[in-house]
Design a protein around this motif. Structure first.
Motif, PDB file in Angstrom:
ATOM      1  N   GLU A  79     -89.730   6.768  62.675  1.00 62.18           N
ATOM      2  CA  GLU A  79     -89.006   6.902  61.436  1.00 62.18           C
ATOM      3  C   GLU A  79     -89.080   8.306  60.868  1.00 62.18           C
ATOM      4  O   GLU A  79     -90.081   8.992  60.985  1.00 62.18           O
ATOM      5  CB  GLU A  79     -89.552   5.906  60.398  1.00 62.18           C
ATOM      6  N   ARG A  80     -87.993   8.707  60.209  1.00 67.41           N
ATOM      7  CA  ARG A  80     -87.975   9.927  59.437  1.00 67.41           C
ATOM      8  C   ARG A  80     -88.344   9.587  58.000  1.00 67.41           C
ATOM      9  O   ARG A  80     -88.416   8.421  57.625  1.00 67.41           O
ATOM     10  CB  ARG A  80     -86.575  10.558  59.465  1.00 67.41           C
ATOM     11  N   ARG A  81     -88.564  10.602  57.222  1.00 65.08           N
ATOM     12  CA  ARG A  81     -88.815  10.369  55.799  1.00 65.08           C
ATOM     13  C   ARG A  81     -87.604   9.680  55.196  1.00 65.08           C
ATOM     14  O   ARG A  81     -86.467   9.996  55.488  1.00 65.08           O
ATOM     15  CB  ARG A  81     -89.070  11.693  55.077  1.00 65.08           C
ATOM     16  N   MET A  82     -87.835   8.721  54.362  1.00 63.64           N
ATOM     17  CA  MET A  82     -86.819   7.968  53.639  1.00 63.64           C
ATOM     18  C   MET A  82     -86.128   6.890  54.487  1.00 63.64           C
ATOM     19  O   MET A  82     -85.308   6.133  53.960  1.00 63.64           O
ATOM     20  CB  MET A  82     -85.749   8.889  53.040  1.00 63.64           C
ATOM     21  N   ASP A  83     -86.445   6.779  55.784  1.00 60.01           N
ATOM     22  CA  ASP A  83     -85.815   5.750  56.604  1.00 60.01           C
ATOM     23  C   ASP A  83     -86.104   4.351  56.084  1.00 60.01           C
ATOM     24  O   ASP A  83     -85.215   3.510  55.990  1.00 60.01           O
ATOM     25  CB  ASP A  83     -86.281   5.862  58.061  1.00 60.01           C
ATOM     26  N   ALA A 120     -83.599   1.546  54.494  1.00 64.70           N
ATOM     27  CA  ALA A 120     -83.488   0.199  55.043  1.00 64.70           C
ATOM     28  C   ALA A 120     -83.593  -0.853  53.951  1.00 64.70           C
ATOM     29  O   ALA A 120     -82.787  -1.795  53.896  1.00 64.70           O
ATOM     30  CB  ALA A 120     -84.574  -0.020  56.095  1.00 64.70           C
ATOM     31  N   TYR A 121     -84.569  -0.692  53.081  1.00 65.26           N
ATOM     32  CA  TYR A 121     -84.711  -1.656  51.991  1.00 65.26           C
ATOM     33  C   TYR A 121     -83.558  -1.541  51.003  1.00 65.26           C
ATOM     34  O   TYR A 121     -83.132  -2.539  50.409  1.00 65.26           O
ATOM     35  CB  TYR A 121     -86.049  -1.464  51.292  1.00 65.26           C
ATOM     36  N   GLY A 122     -83.038  -0.323  50.817  1.00 70.60           N
ATOM     37  CA  GLY A 122     -81.874  -0.158  49.956  1.00 70.60           C
ATOM     38  C   GLY A 122     -80.679  -0.923  50.491  1.00 70.60           C
ATOM     39  O   GLY A 122     -79.951  -1.584  49.734  1.00 70.60           O
ATOM     40  N   ALA A 123     -80.479  -0.855  51.812  1.00 70.31           N
ATOM     41  CA  ALA A 123     -79.369  -1.581  52.423  1.00 70.31           C
ATOM     42  C   ALA A 123     -79.571  -3.093  52.307  1.00 70.31           C
ATOM     43  O   ALA A 123     -78.637  -3.830  51.969  1.00 70.31           O
ATOM     44  CB  ALA A 123     -79.235  -1.182  53.893  1.00 70.31           C
TER      45      ALA A 123
END
Length: 265
Positions: free
Chosen positions: A53-57, A61-64
């Motif tokens: 994972e990159r930062r903010m991945d 995901a949780y945002g989606a």
């Protein structure tokens, strides 16, 4: 020519390397990590220890997931608070279509990103089970329900922008299933097998990234503008559920795409 390392493999080449390996070696996907909705790095080699994972991945995901859950919940709330038993077959359409889109969202997210054999195998299984066994049947039954309703009432078919976009989306979805399944099942025999089939995998991925917003645009047209929804819900509810939530879901999902691995030239 210099030998390519595993880090230099494109996304579809890595996916097929995994699928080929699974034909010869037994990979356990019943361990704890295989049940996680998002991949974690647990391999022992230096390359495998590198985070997938990159930062903010994970935040994306949780945002989606949260935004698409809002979309589904608002749809179900509107239907069940407006006497659904009095509307014939129609309520099945928004209920199952919203659920199907939710499954498609999870099915895409579970493959973003996967770099290690273990997480690739688990992600691919979740992807196919969610898409084929839940998402696609929901869409098919939801479309069948609204067509039966229109036939019973004598209404025209595909007479609105929602209906037209829906027709295009469903046709595209059928092609997407054929392309994805045919390129991997039975060694890709449907498309000639070997590298001929393997090369189609990246087009399946790209097609899915275009189809996903098309599905949500179709949902927006139905949820934000159709006569029945506008007469049975508040504007702020429709704005959150069918404008804000879909936009957030699309942006969050796109934020996790590895464009460097989808090489076409």
């Amino acid at each position: 020519m210099p030998e390519h390392t595993s880090d230099e493999l494109t996304e579809y080449e890595e996916q097929y390397k995994l699928l080929d390996a699974n034909d010869h070696t037994e990979t356990s996907v019943e361990d704890a990590d295989s049940d996680l909705p998002f991949p974690t790095s647990t391999m022992s080699s230096d390359n495998a220890n590198k985070s997938e994972e990159r930062r903010m991945d994970r935040l994306a995901a949780y945002g989606a997931l949260i935004s698409i859950l809002i979309f589904v919940c608002i749809t179900w709330f509107i239907v069940f608070t407006n006497n659904p038993t009095s509307m014939g077959w129609f309520p099945i359409h928004p209920l199952l279509l919203s659920l199907g889109i939710g499954c498609f969202t999870y099915g895409i997210l579970t493959l973003q990103p996967t770099a290690h054999p273990k997480t690739k195998a688990a992600g691919l299984q979740r992807h196919q089970r969610t898409m084929l066994f839940v998402g696609f049947p929901c869409v098919a039954l939801g479309i069948l329900a609204v067509e039966i309703q229109k036939f019973n009432l004598g209404h025209g078919h595909f007479a609105t922008w929602h209906g037209i976009f829906g027709l295009v989306s469903v046709g595209w979805l059928v092609g997407q299933v054929i392309l994805g399944g045919g390129s991997v099942w039975y060694g890709g025999a449907a498309f000639g097998g070997g590298m001929k089939a393997k090369k189609l995998w990246k087009y399946h991925r790209l097609s899915g990234y275009v189809l996903f917003p098309l599905l949500l645009i179709t949902a927006h047209l139905g949820g934000a503008w159709s006569a029945w929804v506008t007469s049975h819900s508040q504007p702020v509810v429709r704005f959150i559920g069918y404008t804000v939530a879909p936009i957030v879901a699309i942006l969050a999902l796109y934020a996790r795409v590895r464009t460097s691995k989808l090489k076409f030239f």
